[in-house]
Structures are given as structure tokens and as C-alpha cells.
Write an enzyme that holds these catalytic residues in place. Structure first.
Site, PDB file in Angstrom:
ATOM      1  N   ASP A  11      -9.026  22.510   1.035  1.00 25.86           N
ATOM      2  CA  ASP A  11     -10.455  22.829   0.919  1.00 25.86           C
ATOM      3  C   ASP A  11     -10.904  23.382   2.269  1.00 25.86           C
ATOM      4  OD1 ASP A  11     -13.151  22.907  -0.006  1.00 25.86           O
ATOM      5  OD2 ASP A  11     -13.548  20.966   0.931  1.00 25.86           O
ATOM      6  N   SER A  12     -12.076  23.998   2.271  1.00 22.17           N
ATOM      7  CA  SER A  12     -12.660  24.474   3.531  1.00 22.17           C
ATOM      8  C   SER A  12     -12.974  23.299   4.456  1.00 22.17           C
ATOM      9  CB  SER A  12     -13.955  25.226   3.246  1.00 22.17           C
ATOM     10  OG  SER A  12     -14.881  24.338   2.645  1.00 22.17           O
ATOM     11  N   CYS A  74     -11.634  23.901  -3.850  1.00 22.79           N
ATOM     12  CA  CYS A  74     -12.823  24.540  -3.270  1.00 22.79           C
ATOM     13  C   CYS A  74     -13.267  25.634  -4.234  1.00 22.79           C
ATOM     14  CB  CYS A  74     -12.437  25.127  -1.915  1.00 22.79           C
ATOM     15  SG  CYS A  74     -13.721  26.089  -1.112  1.00 22.79           S
ATOM     16  N   GLU A 152     -19.973  18.180   6.957  1.00 25.17           N
ATOM     17  CA  GLU A 152     -18.884  18.351   7.940  1.00 25.17           C
ATOM     18  C   GLU A 152     -19.263  17.758   9.302  1.00 25.17           C
ATOM     19  OE1 GLU A 152     -15.761  19.548   7.570  1.00 25.17           O
ATOM     20  OE2 GLU A 152     -16.061  19.814   5.425  1.00 25.17           O
ATOM     21  N   CYS A 184     -19.609  22.922  -5.944  1.00 23.84           N
ATOM     22  CA  CYS A 184     -18.961  22.863  -4.631  1.00 23.84           C
ATOM     23  C   CYS A 184     -18.370  21.465  -4.511  1.00 23.84           C
ATOM     24  CB  CYS A 184     -20.008  23.109  -3.546  1.00 23.84           C
ATOM     25  SG  CYS A 184     -19.421  22.764  -1.867  1.00 23.84           S
ATOM     26  N   HIS A 186     -17.839  19.600  -2.081  1.00 20.17           N
ATOM     27  CA  HIS A 186     -18.517  18.680  -1.156  1.00 20.17           C
ATOM     28  C   HIS A 186     -19.641  17.912  -1.867  1.00 20.17           C
ATOM     29  CE1 HIS A 186     -16.552  21.057   1.980  1.00 20.17           C
ATOM     30  NE2 HIS A 186     -17.033  20.269   2.918  1.00 20.17           N
TER      31      HIS A 186
HETATM   32  N1  DGL Z   1     -15.934  22.673  -0.839  1.00 20.28           N
HETATM   33  C1  DGL Z   1     -16.222  24.082  -0.805  1.00 20.28           C
HETATM   34  C2  DGL Z   1     -16.548  24.584  -2.202  1.00 20.28           C
HETATM   35  O1  DGL Z   1     -16.220  23.933  -3.174  1.00 20.28           O
HETATM   36  C3  DGL Z   1     -17.246  24.351   0.242  1.00 20.28           C
HETATM   37  C4  DGL Z   1     -17.326  25.797   0.603  1.00 20.28           C
HETATM   38  C5  DGL Z   1     -17.805  26.094   1.982  1.00 20.28           C
HETATM   39  O2  DGL Z   1     -17.099  25.724   2.922  1.00 20.28           O
HETATM   40  O3  DGL Z   1     -18.836  26.749   2.109  1.00 20.28           O
HETATM   41  O4  DGL Z   1     -17.089  25.649  -2.399  1.00 20.28           O
END
Ligand code: DGL
Length: 260
Positions: A11-12, A74, A152, A184, A186
Site C-alpha cells: 500500500d502507499s 490500495c 500517516e 481507500c 486507510h
Molecule cells: N490506501 C490508499 C488507497 O487505498 C491511499 C492512497 C494514497 O496514498 O493517497 O487509495
């Protein structure tokens, strides 16, 4: 590929741990390696090519670790890069997209809300899915600017987060949505706060369980399920702050800093 090789998940940042939890619940024998690319979060405001480059970097690392399947945990990475990944690598990829279909099929008020990143909401894949299922339904799309950054930075439970969510939910509440789609990975961590802010009749949907089921189905299809009855020990790597990911997972997990 053998069934004892690990599943790679990236994931990011730390949000994809919400997907890891679903996978670990459904497939507790599978060895998992999780990459939190927190140093490059958020992906949402970056362009498609930049997102593809980051996904290639994460994929290359997981392939070096001998992963048999990769979960792109993600929505932003999936909607921008999964086609590229699938056409450039032979390993199977599982992606995640906002659960628009179940929300559109079940709404009684004919209005649904979608909270996701800019990268997801402006992607071709998202428009395609949305157009397919939301004829005659009012869809309130909202970019969750700032939410990923707060998570984050360890500010999941903060007044700043509550104020942002109030602003983002307001037009949805005014439009009388009865489903809120979390687009998302998160965002499932926001569910307790969202429930406080939303009217009681609004249901929240995310795609985590569906991703875990799909992961299992694909492993079965390729005959790659780990049939050992030993509970696997997951490995988490982050290129950001260890305490942020630990605060979401709990202390009992191996989390290491890695400059990947
Ligand atoms: N968890 C990522 C998602 O599902 C977050 C994306 C981001 O870093 O902007 O889109």
C-alpha cells in the site's frame, strides 16, 4: 510457484493493513509480507505514471522476496496501475476498488456517497465501474484530501480529522445517502468516527472482505493455497515511522524499517 511461498501485500502506507487483517483472518496459514510505502504517501495526488513507477518498485521488491501472489492493497494503486502490472508480470495480482456495485444495488434513498482519493476518483477504471452501476442513482463523490496524511502522521484520532470528516460528509448527509462507500484502504480505520458523525441509517461499506475472498479464490485456482496447519508469522516493512503502523497492528508483530 509453490504453496509455501509468501503472499506480498503493498500500500502507499499503513492503510492496507486493514486488508492484511481480512486476509490473515481468512487465510491464517499463509505467510505474508506487507510493504508500507509511507515515505511516498500519499499516492492520491500523484499522476498515473508516478503511481505506476511506485507500484513497479514495490512489486520488484516483493518478487525478490519470492512472493507467489501480490495484493495491491490500495485503491489508488489498483485503479491506476493494475493493468500495467498484470501485463508486465506473470505473478497473479489482486486489486481493490471502491464497492460501488453493492451500494448502488442496495440503496433505498437512491443516493450513495463515495469517499476516495483524487487518484481513484479521476481514474478510468473508476469511471467505468461507476457508469456501469449508478444509472439513475445520485452519487456524491468526495476526495478525502488530507485524510491519508493525518493517518500517516499518527493523527487518526484527532480533532483535525473530525473536522475534515464533518466537511466531507456534510453534502452527503444533505443528499440523504443511505450508503457510504470507503474507497481507500486507510479509511476503515475511520469507521468509529464516521459512525459518530453519520445519521444512524447510513451503512458503511468497504471492500476488504471481498479482497480476502478473491485472494483465496485465486490461490485455489492456481493450486497455491498453503495447506500447512501452522499459523504463519507475518513480516511488515515500512519506509516510514514504525510507531504509526504498530499503533494500527498492535505490538505483537514484527515491523522493520526498510529503505525500499
Ligand atoms: N490506501 C490508499 C488507497 O487505498 C491511499 C492512497 C494514497 O496514498 O493517497 O487509495
Amino acid at each position: 510457484m509453490t504453496n509455501k511461498q509468501p503472499i506480498g501485500i503493498f500500500d502507499s502506507g499503513v492503510g492496507g493493513t486493514s486488508i492484511w487483517k481480512e486476509i490473515n483472518t481468512l487465510l491464517p496459514n499463509e505467510q505474508t509480507i506487507y510493504l508500507a510505502d509511507s515515505a511516498n504517501a500519499p499516492y492520491g495526488p500523484k499522476g498515473k505514471n508516478a503511481i505506476i513507477d511506485l507500484c513497479v518498485k514495490n512489486t520488484e521488491y516483493l518478487l525478490k522476496e519470492n512472493c507467489k501472489l501480490i495484493v495491491v492493497a490500495c485503491n489508488t494503486a489498483t485503479t491506476n496501475a493494475i493493468d500495467y502490472l498484470r501485463s508486465n508480470y506473470t505473478v497473479p495480482f489482486i486489486g481493490i476498488e471502491p464497492a460501488i456495485k453493492p451500494a448502488a444495488l442496495q440503496t433505498k434513498t437512491n443516493a450513495i456517497g463515495i469517499l476516495a482519493t483524487k487518484g481513484t476518483l479521476t481514474s478510468e477504471l473508476f469511471s467505468k465501474t461507476s457508469n456501469l452501476f449508478t444509472n439513475n442513482i445520485k452519487v456524491i463523490e468526495q476526495i478525502g484530501n488530507g485524510i491519508v496524511e493525518l493517518i500517516e502522521n499518527g493523527k487518526l484520532q484527532s480533532d483535525e480529522m473530525k473536522s475534515l470528516l464533518r466537511v466531507y460528509l456534510d453534502p452527503m448527509i444533505k443528499a440523504n445517502i443511505d450508503y457510504l462507500v470507503l474507497g481507500c484502504t486507510h479509511y476503515p480505520y475511520l469507521i468509529p468516527m464516521l459512525l459518530e458523525l453519520l445519521p444512524k441509517h447510513v451503512k458503511i461499506i468497504d471492500s476488504g472482505e471481498a479482497v480476502a475472498r478473491q485472494t483465496k479464490a485465486v490461490l485455489e485456482r492456481y493450486d497455491m493455497l498453503n495447506t500447512l496447519s501452522i499459523k504463519a508469522k507475518p513480516q511488515f516493512y515500512t519506509n516510514g515511522a514504525i510507531e504509526v503502523i504498530t499503533s494500527l497492528l498492535g505490538e505483537n508483530f514484527d515491523v522493520d524499517y526498510l529503505d525500499f
